[in-house]
Design a protein around this motif. Structure first.
Motif, PDB file in Angstrom:
ATOM      1  N   SER A   1      -8.673  30.351 -14.103  1.00  0.00           N
ATOM      2  CA  SER A   1      -8.337  28.929 -14.213  1.00  0.00           C
ATOM      3  C   SER A   1      -7.480  28.520 -13.020  1.00  0.00           C
ATOM      4  N   SER A   2      -7.485  27.238 -12.747  1.00  0.00           N
ATOM      5  CA  SER A   2      -6.674  26.721 -11.647  1.00  0.00           C
ATOM      6  C   SER A   2      -5.205  26.665 -12.040  1.00  0.00           C
ATOM      7  N   GLU A   3      -4.353  26.637 -11.035  1.00  0.00           N
ATOM      8  CA  GLU A   3      -2.916  26.452 -11.276  1.00  0.00           C
ATOM      9  C   GLU A   3      -2.645  24.960 -11.438  1.00  0.00           C
ATOM     10  N   LEU A   4      -1.873  24.612 -12.454  1.00  0.00           N
ATOM     11  CA  LEU A   4      -1.616  23.212 -12.777  1.00  0.00           C
ATOM     12  C   LEU A   4      -0.158  22.858 -12.517  1.00  0.00           C
ATOM     13  N   GLN A   5       0.048  21.730 -11.855  1.00  0.00           N
ATOM     14  CA  GLN A   5       1.395  21.188 -11.643  1.00  0.00           C
ATOM     15  C   GLN A   5       1.427  19.764 -12.185  1.00  0.00           C
ATOM     16  N   PRO A   6       1.947  19.573 -13.397  1.00  0.00           N
ATOM     17  CA  PRO A   6       1.974  18.230 -13.984  1.00  0.00           C
ATOM     18  C   PRO A   6       2.794  17.266 -13.136  1.00  0.00           C
ATOM     19  N   VAL A   7       2.268  16.049 -13.020  1.00  0.00           N
ATOM     20  CA  VAL A   7       2.957  14.990 -12.279  1.00  0.00           C
ATOM     21  C   VAL A   7       3.490  13.940 -13.245  1.00  0.00           C
ATOM     22  N   THR A   8       2.617  13.433 -14.120  1.00  0.00           N
ATOM     23  CA  THR A   8       3.036  12.492 -15.172  1.00  0.00           C
ATOM     24  C   THR A   8       2.347  12.886 -16.465  1.00  0.00           C
ATOM     25  N   ASP A   9       2.876  12.409 -17.582  1.00  0.00           N
ATOM     26  CA  ASP A   9       2.261  12.664 -18.879  1.00  0.00           C
ATOM     27  C   ASP A   9       1.692  11.399 -19.510  1.00  0.00           C
ATOM     28  N   ASP A  10       2.312  10.231 -19.227  1.00  0.00           N
ATOM     29  CA  ASP A  10       1.882   9.017 -19.933  1.00  0.00           C
ATOM     30  C   ASP A  10       2.102   7.746 -19.130  1.00  0.00           C
ATOM     31  N   MET A  11       3.087   7.746 -18.244  1.00  0.00           N
ATOM     32  CA  MET A  11       3.444   6.531 -17.528  1.00  0.00           C
ATOM     33  C   MET A  11       3.568   6.834 -16.037  1.00  0.00           C
ATOM     34  N   ALA A  12       2.689   6.198 -15.248  1.00  0.00           N
ATOM     35  CA  ALA A  12       2.633   6.454 -13.812  1.00  0.00           C
ATOM     36  C   ALA A  12       3.081   5.210 -13.057  1.00  0.00           C
ATOM     37  N   LEU A  13       4.190   5.318 -12.381  1.00  0.00           N
ATOM     38  CA  LEU A  13       4.774   4.206 -11.645  1.00  0.00           C
ATOM     39  C   LEU A  13       4.063   4.074 -10.300  1.00  0.00           C
ATOM     40  N   ALA A  14       3.497   2.893 -10.044  1.00  0.00           N
ATOM     41  CA  ALA A  14       2.748   2.659  -8.800  1.00  0.00           C
ATOM     42  C   ALA A  14       3.447   1.576  -7.985  1.00  0.00           C
ATOM     43  N   LEU A  15       4.645   1.845  -7.558  1.00  0.00           N
ATOM     44  CA  LEU A  15       5.435   0.863  -6.820  1.00  0.00           C
ATOM     45  C   LEU A  15       4.814   0.575  -5.455  1.00  0.00           C
ATOM     46  N   PRO A  16       4.926  -0.658  -4.972  1.00  0.00           N
ATOM     47  CA  PRO A  16       4.385  -0.990  -3.644  1.00  0.00           C
ATOM     48  C   PRO A  16       4.949  -0.110  -2.529  1.00  0.00           C
ATOM     49  N   SER A  17       6.198   0.289  -2.655  1.00  0.00           N
ATOM     50  CA  SER A  17       6.821   1.101  -1.601  1.00  0.00           C
ATOM     51  C   SER A  17       6.188   2.482  -1.478  1.00  0.00           C
ATOM     52  N   PHE A  18       5.458   2.926  -2.497  1.00  0.00           N
ATOM     53  CA  PHE A  18       4.801   4.231  -2.444  1.00  0.00           C
ATOM     54  C   PHE A  18       3.471   4.188  -1.673  1.00  0.00           C
ATOM     55  N   GLN A  19       2.818   3.034  -1.638  1.00  0.00           N
ATOM     56  CA  GLN A  19       1.412   2.950  -1.253  1.00  0.00           C
ATOM     57  C   GLN A  19       1.206   3.109   0.246  1.00  0.00           C
ATOM     58  N   ASN A  20       0.004   3.639   0.615  1.00  0.00           N
ATOM     59  CA  ASN A  20      -0.315   3.865   2.024  1.00  0.00           C
ATOM     60  C   ASN A  20      -1.603   3.176   2.468  1.00  0.00           C
ATOM     61  N   GLY A  21      -2.235   2.367   1.565  1.00  0.00           N
ATOM     62  CA  GLY A  21      -3.445   1.648   1.917  1.00  0.00           C
ATOM     63  C   GLY A  21      -4.703   2.487   1.889  1.00  0.00           C
ATOM     64  N   LYS A  22      -4.604   3.736   1.443  1.00  0.00           N
ATOM     65  CA  LYS A  22      -5.768   4.619   1.389  1.00  0.00           C
ATOM     66  C   LYS A  22      -6.003   5.095  -0.047  1.00  0.00           C
ATOM     67  N   LYS A  23      -5.161   6.001  -0.502  1.00  0.00           N
ATOM     68  CA  LYS A  23      -5.259   6.484  -1.872  1.00  0.00           C
ATOM     69  C   LYS A  23      -4.102   5.929  -2.703  1.00  0.00           C
ATOM     70  N   LEU A  24      -4.347   5.787  -3.999  1.00  0.00           N
ATOM     71  CA  LEU A  24      -3.277   5.380  -4.905  1.00  0.00           C
ATOM     72  C   LEU A  24      -2.173   6.431  -4.893  1.00  0.00           C
TER      73      LEU A  24
END
Length: 635
Positions: free
Chosen positions: A298-321
């Motif tokens: 199986s692959s190695e898993l690194q959880p990032v979020t469980d239920d709520m993903a903050l998508a602030l404008p300051s994070f964005q790069n115009g390519k991927k979310l």
């Protein structure tokens, strides 16, 4: 409260008057909060009760001190899951949600005043300051609760974090305040869960008239973030996310959205294996035939979020979310863990936690280890479908705490069994590729799906609403729909898939489909889909189906990819199920055809209403950074 601490807060006038004259408890540590959960008694069992006009003493919950935390059980089984109709809006700002005046026939101001008066009558109050949305990116917020609701304060602190008494900054001015007043559910709301949102100028008041943290400490804070996001032009996604490192050292990140029960927690968890290590792909409900896979590594898993993903404008790069977790801890539903060994990672984290945890609807015994597969019974022989444990992120191994780019946005849906004799919308193959326009439509309709364990749901197909977070939003559907469309347009290199769980046609599959999709896509290490063996799905709403799927040298039977090939369905059963799905989409999308809808969004919806072809959806969103996602030879 000591004068020096009081001066650190900039509070609304009503709250300032209350805390000036009351004994105020401010915790310094999680240990303090665990002690408050037991009412600061030396014993092992504590009743949370209130003298309630007309009813006398009402015991709302019992709290048991266990070796690994506190086990909370509600006297009324109704409080063990979120009521989807609990939200009402008290203010006059734009909203599509039920208004307090319309639902109850009176203005909220009297009840608001009565709530403050009740809080002022309490001998002691707990205040929990925290940053909604994270320490670095969040907004100052505050819980105000009666002292005997310490377990609720501990639950909120584990979900949202808290600022220790000694570290409260000067001029702490809450952007949001939760006022907890449990008895009012009996005196004013017939025993129902009710959470009243009152959106004032730069202040979001939330009045929680019940003790289950789901609608307030959890989803209520979600509502605060959505409200702020509407003002500032961003949104908080209802999603888990996991960074995957394959046995071949490919790195890949999937974000999985969907209604409650749609597989968000499962996406970040390990694959559930049979005792012999194989994977049970599916069981035919009629013939009982079983299909197995043998995936060794199986692959190695690194959880990032469980239920709520903050998508602030300051994070964005115009390519991927780009997203980051909006929470401090995870509200894990563990109804699927019904025996030892089902999910070793969660079991290890909860049996031997670094610090005591908060368990809800688990049959914990005094001074014994609380075991997460021992679910409280709602009635004789019927375990609660929504047992929970709150697990702080820092107790979870390998979590990613920095913003991450999303390669794939998947959407999960609980699907019922579907056959020729009993057709239904369970016609979705193991996973489907969606062009961006269709991906947006799925996030508007967001089917709540089959046998949802997290909430009290009605029979049949229903919608969770825009983004699948609509139950928690306080404003207008169209505003959130526009924000999501702009997000799709501004993230051209993120791809979209659709994954069913529970059933694929006549086969019971649980969450195996999304685990297989996760392993397959991460091993491919290529998300352009240009070279994938794809075919247009028989119904346009399902985008593209896989023509074949091979993982670790094993071929997935084609009838798991294209349900119309199942002998128990055929084209007749498939088409009948597709009609159910299509009719549902057309019915739900009508409500978005309002004047403020984004012009492109209107075109996408009208394409669905006019029975557009898959190629029409592909043509509606063309990214400037690259050619079509799907080459012309595939269409």
């Amino acid at each position: 409260m000591e004068k020096s601490l009081f001066k650190k807060f900039v509070l609304p006038l009503e709250l300032e008057r209350i805390v000036e004259t009351k004994e105020i408890i401010l915790a310094e540590s999680r240990e303090d909060l665990s002690d408050l959960a037991l009412g600061r008694i030396q014993g092992h069992t504590y009743e949370v009760s209130y003298d309630t006009p007309g009813l006398g003493k009402v015991v709302e919950a019992t709290v048991v001190r266990c070796k690994n935390g506190v086990s909370v059980n509600y006297t009324d089984p109704y409080l063990r899951r979120r009521d989807p109709d609990c939200m009402v809006i008290a203010d006059s700002n734009p909203t599509d949600k039920p208004k307090f005046t319309d639902k109850y026939g009176t203005d909220f101001s009297d009840l608001r005043t009565a709530t403050f008066e009740w809080l002022e009558q309490q001998e002691e109050l707990i205040l929990v300051p925290f940053m909604a949305g994270g320490d670095d990116t969040g907004y100052p917020s505050l819980l105000v609760a009666p002292a005997n609701a310490g377990f609720f304060a501990a639950a909120l602190a584990d979900l949202q974090g808290f600022i220790p008494r000694s570290k409260i900054p000067h001029d702490f001015k809450p952007r949001a305040v939760i006022y907890l007043a449990p008895p009012f559910r009996h005196t004013h709301f017939g025993g129902k869960q009710v959470v009243v949102h009152n959106r004032l100028n730069k202040m979001h008041e939330m009045f929680a008239y019940n003790l289950y943290p789901g609608p307030s400490a959890k989803k209520g804070i979600y509502a605060v973030l959505l409200d702020i996001g509407e003002e500032e032009g961003w949104t908080c996604l209802h999603a888990s996310a996991v960074k995957i490192t394959t046995p071949y050292e490919n790195e890949f990140t999937i974000m999985h959205e969907g209604a409650s029960g749609g597989g968000k927690s499962e996406m970040t968890g390990a694959i559930q294996r049979e005792p012999d290590g194989r994977l049970l792909l599916g069981t035919n409900l009629k013939s009982k035939e079983k299909y197995y896979l043998d995936i060794k590594d199986s692959s190695e898993l690194q959880p990032v979020t469980d239920d709520m993903a903050l998508a602030l404008p300051s994070f964005q790069n115009g390519k991927k979310l780009v997203i980051k977790d909006a929470e401090y801890g995870w509200f894990l539903r563990i109804n699927h863990i019904d025996q030892y060994g089902t999910d070793p990672d969660i079991e290890r984290a909860t049996i031997h936690p670094q610090e005591p945890l908060v368990f809800l609807s688990i049959d914990g015994k005094p001074d014994a280890t609380c075991l997460i597969w021992e679910h409280t019974l709602d009635s004789p022989g019927k375990p609660c479908t929504n047992p929970r444990v709150i697990l702080p992120r820092r107790f979870v191994r390998n979590t990613v705490d920095v913003p991450v780019e999303i390669d794939i946005r998947s959407f999960g849906i609980r699907t019922p069994p579907s056959t020729r004799e009993n057709p239904n919308y369970g016609i979705i193959g193991i996973f489907h590729i969606l062009p961006p326009a269709l991906a947006w439509l799925w996030r508007l309709v967001a089917p709540r799906g089959h046998a949802n364990p997290s909430i009290m749901s009605t029979e049949g197909m229903s919608s969770e609403g825009v983004g699948s977070y609509w139950p928690f939003a306080t404003g207008r559907r169209v505003d959130q729909a526009n924000l999501l469309l702009e997000q799709v347009l501004n993230t051209p290199l993120t791809r979209y898939i659709l994954i069913p769980n529970q059933h694929i046609g006549a086969y019971e599959v649980g969450f195996m489909g999304q685990w297989i999709a996760r392993e397959y896509l991460s091993r491919r290490g290529n998300v352009s889909f240009k070279k994938e063996p794809l075919v247009p799905s028989r119904t346009p709403l399902l985008g593209y189906a896989l023509e074949s799927l091979k993982i670790d040298g094993q071929v997935i039977p084609k009838h798991f990819l294209q349900v119309e090939l199942q002998k128990d369905n055929g084209t007749e059963g498939y088409d009948a199920g597709a009609a159910i799905l299509t009719d549902f989409f057309k019915r739900e999308l009508q409500k978005y055809l309002v004047p403020d809808l984004h012009p492109l969004g209107r075109k996408i919806i009208e394409t669905c209403l006019n029975d557009g072809a898959l190629s029409d959806y592909v043509d509606l969103i063309q990214y400037p950074l690259e050619s079509k996602i799907i080459e012309a030879t595939i269409t």
